[in-house]
Design a protein around this motif. Structure first.
Motif, PDB file in Angstrom:
ATOM      1  N   TYR A 192       0.840  -1.211   0.000  1.00  0.00           N
ATOM      2  CA  TYR A 192       0.000   0.000   0.000  1.00  0.00           C
ATOM      3  C   TYR A 192       0.865   1.246   0.000  1.00  0.00           C
ATOM      4  CZ  TYR A 192      -4.655  -1.907   0.773  1.00  0.00           C
ATOM      5  OH  TYR A 192      -5.855  -2.532   0.602  1.00  0.00           O
ATOM      6  N   ARG A 193       0.409   2.275  -0.728  1.00  0.00           N
ATOM      7  CA  ARG A 193       1.080   3.563  -0.634  1.00  0.00           C
ATOM      8  C   ARG A 193       0.065   4.661  -0.325  1.00  0.00           C
ATOM      9  NH1 ARG A 193      -0.983   1.908  -5.471  1.00  0.00           N
ATOM     10  NH2 ARG A 193      -0.316   2.967  -7.365  1.00  0.00           N
ATOM     11  N   ILE A 194       0.560   5.744   0.253  1.00  0.00           N
ATOM     12  CA  ILE A 194      -0.316   6.888   0.549  1.00  0.00           C
ATOM     13  C   ILE A 194      -0.317   7.794  -0.675  1.00  0.00           C
ATOM     14  CG2 ILE A 194      -0.788   8.816   2.122  1.00  0.00           C
ATOM     15  CD1 ILE A 194       1.057   7.442   4.173  1.00  0.00           C
ATOM     16  N   MET A 195      -1.502   8.159  -1.133  1.00  0.00           N
ATOM     17  CA  MET A 195      -1.605   8.880  -2.396  1.00  0.00           C
ATOM     18  C   MET A 195      -2.924   9.645  -2.385  1.00  0.00           C
ATOM     19  SD  MET A 195      -0.878   6.504  -5.595  1.00  0.00           S
ATOM     20  CE  MET A 195      -1.525   6.873  -7.134  1.00  0.00           C
ATOM     21  N   ARG A 196      -2.867  10.920  -2.201  1.00  0.00           N
ATOM     22  CA  ARG A 196      -4.129  11.689  -2.187  1.00  0.00           C
ATOM     23  C   ARG A 196      -4.545  11.993  -3.614  1.00  0.00           C
ATOM     24  NH1 ARG A 196      -1.767  12.298   2.443  1.00  0.00           N
ATOM     25  NH2 ARG A 196      -3.013  12.392   4.344  1.00  0.00           N
ATOM     26  N   GLN A 197      -5.292  11.064  -4.179  1.00  0.00           N
ATOM     27  CA  GLN A 197      -5.741  11.195  -5.566  1.00  0.00           C
ATOM     28  C   GLN A 197      -7.205  10.814  -5.597  1.00  0.00           C
ATOM     29  OE1 GLN A 197      -4.192  11.569  -8.652  1.00  0.00           O
ATOM     30  NE2 GLN A 197      -2.011  11.602  -8.152  1.00  0.00           N
ATOM     31  N   THR A 198      -7.966  11.565  -6.351  1.00  0.00           N
ATOM     32  CA  THR A 198      -9.382  11.238  -6.486  1.00  0.00           C
ATOM     33  C   THR A 198      -9.526  10.059  -7.443  1.00  0.00           C
ATOM     34  OG1 THR A 198      -9.899  13.547  -6.139  1.00  0.00           O
ATOM     35  CG2 THR A 198     -11.645  12.178  -7.096  1.00  0.00           C
ATOM     36  N   HIS A 199     -10.239   9.036  -6.985  1.00  0.00           N
ATOM     37  CA  HIS A 199     -10.411   7.838  -7.811  1.00  0.00           C
ATOM     38  C   HIS A 199     -11.704   7.953  -8.611  1.00  0.00           C
ATOM     39  CE1 HIS A 199     -11.259   3.626  -8.782  1.00  0.00           C
ATOM     40  NE2 HIS A 199      -9.960   3.405  -8.618  1.00  0.00           N
ATOM     41  N   HIS A 200     -11.706   7.457  -9.847  1.00  0.00           N
ATOM     42  CA  HIS A 200     -12.881   7.646 -10.708  1.00  0.00           C
ATOM     43  C   HIS A 200     -14.120   6.941 -10.182  1.00  0.00           C
ATOM     44  CE1 HIS A 200     -12.994   3.717 -13.038  1.00  0.00           C
ATOM     45  NE2 HIS A 200     -11.866   3.619 -12.380  1.00  0.00           N
ATOM     46  N   ARG A 201     -13.960   6.019  -9.233  1.00  0.00           N
ATOM     47  CA  ARG A 201     -15.144   5.359  -8.662  1.00  0.00           C
ATOM     48  C   ARG A 201     -15.319   5.612  -7.166  1.00  0.00           C
ATOM     49  NH1 ARG A 201     -17.969   1.633 -11.376  1.00  0.00           N
ATOM     50  NH2 ARG A 201     -18.403   0.430  -9.500  1.00  0.00           N
ATOM     51  N   THR A 202     -14.187   5.616  -6.432  1.00  0.00           N
ATOM     52  CA  THR A 202     -14.325   5.746  -4.973  1.00  0.00           C
ATOM     53  C   THR A 202     -14.130   7.185  -4.516  1.00  0.00           C
ATOM     54  OG1 THR A 202     -11.996   5.151  -4.702  1.00  0.00           O
ATOM     55  CG2 THR A 202     -13.597   3.361  -4.566  1.00  0.00           C
ATOM     56  N   GLY A 203     -13.916   8.082  -5.476  1.00  0.00           N
ATOM     57  CA  GLY A 203     -13.784   9.501  -5.127  1.00  0.00           C
ATOM     58  C   GLY A 203     -12.624   9.729  -4.172  1.00  0.00           C
ATOM     59  N   ASP A 204     -12.896  10.432  -3.050  1.00  0.00           N
ATOM     60  CA  ASP A 204     -11.841  10.737  -2.090  1.00  0.00           C
ATOM     61  C   ASP A 204     -11.938   9.872  -0.839  1.00  0.00           C
ATOM     62  OD1 ASP A 204     -10.597  12.727  -3.636  1.00  0.00           O
ATOM     63  OD2 ASP A 204     -12.198  14.133  -3.113  1.00  0.00           O
ATOM     64  N   LYS A 205     -12.638   8.756  -0.985  1.00  0.00           N
ATOM     65  CA  LYS A 205     -12.812   7.895   0.184  1.00  0.00           C
ATOM     66  C   LYS A 205     -11.475   7.360   0.703  1.00  0.00           C
ATOM     67  CE  LYS A 205     -15.203   3.900   1.965  1.00  0.00           C
ATOM     68  NZ  LYS A 205     -15.612   2.539   1.651  1.00  0.00           N
ATOM     69  N   TRP A 206     -10.576   7.071  -0.237  1.00  0.00           N
ATOM     70  CA  TRP A 206      -9.308   6.471   0.156  1.00  0.00           C
ATOM     71  C   TRP A 206      -8.147   7.410  -0.117  1.00  0.00           C
ATOM     72  CZ3 TRP A 206      -9.095   1.701   2.494  1.00  0.00           C
ATOM     73  CH2 TRP A 206     -10.280   0.939   2.454  1.00  0.00           C
ATOM     74  N   CYS A 207      -7.171   7.384   0.807  1.00  0.00           N
ATOM     75  CA  CYS A 207      -5.922   8.083   0.492  1.00  0.00           C
ATOM     76  C   CYS A 207      -4.770   7.084   0.483  1.00  0.00           C
ATOM     77  CB  CYS A 207      -5.666   9.235   1.452  1.00  0.00           C
ATOM     78  SG  CYS A 207      -5.385   8.687   3.132  1.00  0.00           S
ATOM     79  N   ILE A 208      -5.101   5.803   0.717  1.00  0.00           N
ATOM     80  CA  ILE A 208      -4.097   4.758   0.495  1.00  0.00           C
ATOM     81  C   ILE A 208      -4.628   3.856  -0.615  1.00  0.00           C
ATOM     82  CG2 ILE A 208      -3.105   4.764   2.816  1.00  0.00           C
ATOM     83  CD1 ILE A 208      -4.845   2.277   3.421  1.00  0.00           C
ATOM     84  N   TYR A 209      -3.745   3.407  -1.474  1.00  0.00           N
ATOM     85  CA  TYR A 209      -4.159   2.554  -2.588  1.00  0.00           C
ATOM     86  C   TYR A 209      -3.281   1.309  -2.652  1.00  0.00           C
ATOM     87  CZ  TYR A 209      -7.194   6.293  -4.227  1.00  0.00           C
ATOM     88  OH  TYR A 209      -8.187   7.235  -4.326  1.00  0.00           O
ATOM     89  N   PRO A 210      -3.897   0.153  -2.910  1.00  0.00           N
ATOM     90  CA  PRO A 210      -3.113  -1.087  -2.969  1.00  0.00           C
ATOM     91  C   PRO A 210      -2.279  -1.145  -4.248  1.00  0.00           C
ATOM     92  CG  PRO A 210      -5.383  -1.513  -3.610  1.00  0.00           C
ATOM     93  CD  PRO A 210      -5.316  -0.059  -3.214  1.00  0.00           C
ATOM     94  N   MET A 211      -1.140  -1.806  -4.179  1.00  0.00           N
ATOM     95  CA  MET A 211      -0.328  -2.035  -5.375  1.00  0.00           C
ATOM     96  C   MET A 211      -0.997  -3.123  -6.215  1.00  0.00           C
ATOM     97  SD  MET A 211       2.126   0.067  -4.995  1.00  0.00           S
ATOM     98  CE  MET A 211       3.290  -0.410  -6.256  1.00  0.00           C
ATOM     99  N   TYR A 212      -0.749  -3.041  -7.522  1.00  0.00           N
ATOM    100  CA  TYR A 212      -1.303  -4.018  -8.459  1.00  0.00           C
ATOM    101  C   TYR A 212      -1.004  -5.450  -8.017  1.00  0.00           C
ATOM    102  CZ  TYR A 212      -2.087  -6.497 -12.828  1.00  0.00           C
ATOM    103  OH  TYR A 212      -2.527  -7.379 -13.768  1.00  0.00           O
ATOM    104  N   ASP A 213       0.252  -5.713  -7.633  1.00  0.00           N
ATOM    105  CA  ASP A 213       0.665  -7.079  -7.302  1.00  0.00           C
ATOM    106  C   ASP A 213      -0.042  -7.642  -6.066  1.00  0.00           C
ATOM    107  OD1 ASP A 213       2.270  -7.568  -9.411  1.00  0.00           O
ATOM    108  OD2 ASP A 213       4.173  -7.225  -8.369  1.00  0.00           O
TER     109      ASP A 213
END
Ligand code: ATP
Ligand code: MG
Length: 563
Positions: A192-213
Motif C-alpha cells: 500500500y502507498r499513501i496517495m491523495r488522488q481522487t479515484h474515478h469510482r471511490t472519489g476521495d474515500k481512500w488516500c491509500i491505494y493497494p499495489m497491483y501485485d
C-alpha cells in the motif's frame, strides 16, 4: 457469444487436466483484467479472445474486471472505450462487470490480516531508500530498520495511514517475506502507498491505494477465477501472488498461466508510446485508423470477425515473438474478399474523351457486385462519352511490358468496351497531360457473344457526368522500421515514425451508386484495395473513404513460395 474456439493450445491442455482431476470441481472461470489507462489494442484482443474464448469452449464464465488500483493514470473515458471494444469484438460479460476498486475494503482487511500474522509492516523508508535497500540481481537486499515493528504498532500506523494522518509518500505497508530472495519481487514488496488522488469510482474515500501485485491475485480469488491467464512478464510475480494467497490461508486459489504477448511488426503495443502519439498529435486520436488500437481498426473498416480470425491463427505460445503485420492484413483481406462490393473508383482522375461515342448517349452496363459471391447480385453502371481513368494507367512512353494505355494502344474498360488511345492533349504551359482522345470499338461490349476480341490490359473507369466526388485516405505503416518496439531509448522510437503514413486524396471520382454507400458495407475499389466510409468524417454529401487494406497480399506470397 462469439467463440474463438479453434485450435487447442497448451492452456487448454492444462485445463483439460484440471477437469480430469476435478481440480476446481469442473469449473472454468476466466477474466479479462484491463487497467483503464488507455485504449485497447490488438494485443489486448488476443487476450480477450483467449479468455472469453476459453470460457466459451468449456461452457465456463469470463468476467470483465477493471484493475483500477492506480487513480493517477486512470480515466472514465478509458473504461467506456474498453467496454465498447470488448462488446464490438463479439464478447459478452453478461452481469459480470467488476472493478478492483470494489474490493478496496476487503483488500484492506486482507492487509490487516497479514499484519496480524506478522507478515506485513509499515515502513518509513523513502521510495529511494527502499530501492537502495532492495539490492540487485547479484546482491541480496538489506532489511528495513522498520521491519521488526510490533503487530500493535503496525496495526495502529496502518489505520492512521488510512485515516489520512500522514503525508503522501511518507510511509508504505510492505509484505515481510525475504530480502535475500533471488526473486526481487519477494524482497518485501510494497502493498500500500499513501496517495491523495481522487479515484474515478471511490472519489476521495481512500488516500491509500493497494499495489497491483497485491490487489490482482486477491481480486482473482474474490471472483472465484479458476485460471488466471496473463502475459509472460508476470511469471516472476507468480511466487508473490501465491505467497499472498497461501499466507492468508485461502483455498481454491486461482491458477496463473502465462502466455507470450502479441507483438506486431511496424507498430507498437506499448500503451505509454501509443498515448504519446495521441497526446502529441502525431496521430489524430486513439481511433486514428493507423493505430493498432481496436477503435482504430474499427474506424479503418476492419471487422471483428477478421480480428478474431487473426487471434485464432496466431495461437498462444510460451516464448515471445513478433508477428508479421502482413498476417493481420491477410486475415482482413480474406474476410473482406467474401463480403465486399466490387465497385469502380478513380483516385487520381485523368479525363478521357471517346471521340466516336455519341454526345448524348448513356448506356447502362451490367456489373456483378462480387464474382466470389453471386448472391450479392449485379448493378447498372453508366457509360458515356467522357470518362475518367487513373492517371498512372497511362504512359506516353511506356516500357515493354506496360499493358495499360499508351498512344496507339488498346485496353479494355472493365464491364464496357475496348478503347484505343488516339491523341494526348497537354497543358500548353506546363506540358502536363490533361486529356486523352480515344476511340471505342462498338463490337467489343463486355458480355456480348461477339465481344470476344482480347487485349492484355483491363482498366477501371467512371463516367465523368455521373461520377461522385469523394475523399480517399490511404494508410501506410505507422513505423518504417519493422521493430520499433525494440527501441530501447525512451525517445528513440520517434525517429522511426513513418512521415508518410497517411495520404489524403481529395479529388477522387467514384461510381454514382456510392453516393448511397453505408457504414455497414465494405467495398473493393477494383485494383485499389478494400475501403469503407470513415464513420467520423464522412456524411451523405461529403464522402470520405478509408482504405482498409490494399489488394497485394505479401503474406500469401510468402506462404505460397514456402509450399
Ligand atoms: P500496462 O503497461 O499499462 O499494464 P498492459 O498492456 O499490460 O499495459 P493491461 O490493461 O494491464 O495493459 O492489459 C490487460 C490484459 O491484456 C492483461 O491481462 C495483459 O496481460 C493483456 N495484454 C496486454 N498487452 C498484451 C499483448 N500485447 N498481447 C497479449 N495480451 C496482452
Ligand atoms: Mg498490465
Amino acid at each position: 457469444m462469439a467463440a474463438n474456439t479453434g485450435s487447442t493450445n497448451f492452456i487448454h491442455a492444462i485445463i483439460n487436466e484440471d477437469l480430469r482431476t476435478g481440480y476446481y470441481g469442473g469449473r472454468v472461470h476466466t477474466r479479462f483484467p484491463p487497467e483503464p489507462n488507455g485504449y485497447l489494442h490488438i494485443g489486448h484482443a488476443k487476450s480477450i479472445c483467449l479468455n472469453f474464448g476459453t470460457a466459451a469452449l468449456y461452457n465456463g464464465l469470463c468476467n470483465l474486471r477493471f484493475d483500477d488500483t492506480n487513480p493517477s493514470k486512470e480515466e472514465v473515458e478509458f473504461v467506456e472505450s474498453i467496454k465498447e471494444d470488448v462488446r464490438w469484438l463479439g464478447f459478452d460479460w453478461e452481469d459480470r462487470l467488476y472493478y478492483a476498486s470494489d474490493y478496496f475494503e476487503q483488500l484492506y482487511e486482507f492487509a490487516v490480516q497479514l499484519i496480524k500474522l506478522g507478515r506485513a509492516y509499515v515502513c518509513d523508508l523513502s521510495a529511494e531508500e527502499i530501492r537502495e535497500y532492495r539490492g540487485t540481481l547479484t546482491q541480496p537486499g538489506r532489511n528495513s530498520p522498520y521491519r521488526d515493528r510490533s503487530v500493535e504498532e503496525n496495526l495502529d500506523l496502518f489505520r492512521r495511514m488510512r485515516d489520512g494522518e500522514f503525508e503522501d509518500g511518507s510511509r508504505v505497508l510492505r509484505a515481510k517475506i525475504d530480502m535475500a530472495s533471488p526473486n526481487l519481487n519477494l524482497r518485501d514488496p510494497v502493498m500500500y502507498r499513501i496517495m491523495r488522488q481522487t479515484h474515478h469510482r471511490t472519489g476521495d474515500k481512500w488516500c491509500i491505494y493497494p499495489m497491483y501485485d497485491f490487489a490482482h491475485p486477491l481480486s482473482d480469488y474474490l471472483e472465484g477465477i479458476t485460471h488466471s491467464i496473463c502475459t509472460l512478464e508476470f511469471e516472476d510475480h507468480r511466487p508473490l501472488y501465491n505467497w499472498y494467497l497461501e499466507t492468508l490461508g485461502l483455498e481454491n486459489r486461482p491458477k496463473q498461466i502465462e502466455f507470450a504477448r502479441l507483438n506486431l511488426t511496424h507498430t507498437v503495443m506499448s500503451k505509454r508510446i501509443l498515448r504519446q502519439l495521441v497526446e502529441e498529435g502525431i496521430v489524430n486520436g486513439w481511433d486514428d485508423p493507423r493505430m493498432p488500437t481496436i477503435s482504430g481498426l474499427r474506424r479503418r473498416g476492419v471487422t471483428p470477425a477478421a480480428i478474431r480470425d487473426f487471434c485464432d491463427r496466431i495461437g498462444v505460445a510460451k516464448s515471445n515473438s513478433t508477428v508479421d503485420i502482413g498476417l493481420l492484413e491477410h486475415c482482413i483481406r480474406e474476410d473482406l474478399n467474401k463480403n465486399a462490393y466490387r465497385v469502380m473508383a478513380v483516385l487520381r482522375p485523368l479525363k478521357v474523351v471517346i471521340e466516336n461515342y455519341p454526345e448524348d448517349l448513356v448506356e447502362e452496363l451490367d456489373a456483378e457486385n462480387n464474382p466470389e459471391n453471386p448472391e450479392m447480385g449485379t448493378r447498372k453502371i453508366p457509360f458515356s462519352r467522357v470518362l475518367y481513368i487513373e492517371q498512372d494507367d497511362f504512359l506516353e512512353d511506356p516500357p515493354k511490358k506496360f499493358f495499360r494505355l499508351s498512344p496507339g494502344k488498346e485496353v479494355r474498360l472493365k464491364h464496357a468496351y475496348i478503347i484505343k488511345c488516339e491523341r494526348v492533349i497537354k497543358d500548353e504551359k506546363t506540358g502536363e497531360i490533361i486529356e486523352l482522345r480515344c476511340t471505342y470499338d462498338p463490337t467489343t461490349k463486355s458480355g456480348m457473344e461477339f465481344g470476344n476480341r482480347k487485349v492484355k490490359g483491363t482498366l477501371h473507369w467512371v463516367s465523368a457526368r455521373h461520377a461522385v466526388k469523394a475523399e480517399v485516405r490511404l494508410f501506410n505503416h505507422l513505423f518504417l522500421d519493422p521493430y520499433p518496439d525494440e527501441e530501447k531509448d525512451e525517445q528513440g522510437y520517434r525517429a522511426l515514425i513513418n512521415p508518410n503514413s497517411m495520404e489524403v486524396l481529395t479529388s477522387c471520382m467514384v461510381e454514382p451508386g456510392l453516393a448511397d454507400a453505408t457504414l455497414d458495407k465494405r467495398y473493393q475499389f477494383l485494383r485499389q484495395g478494400y475501403f469503407a466510409l470513415d464513420p467520423k468524417d464522412s456524411s451523405p454529401g461529403n464522402l470520405v473513404f478509408n482504405r482498409i487494406v490494399s489488394l497485394r497480399d505479401s503474406w500469401a506470397k510468402i506462404r505460397d513460395s514456402e509450399n
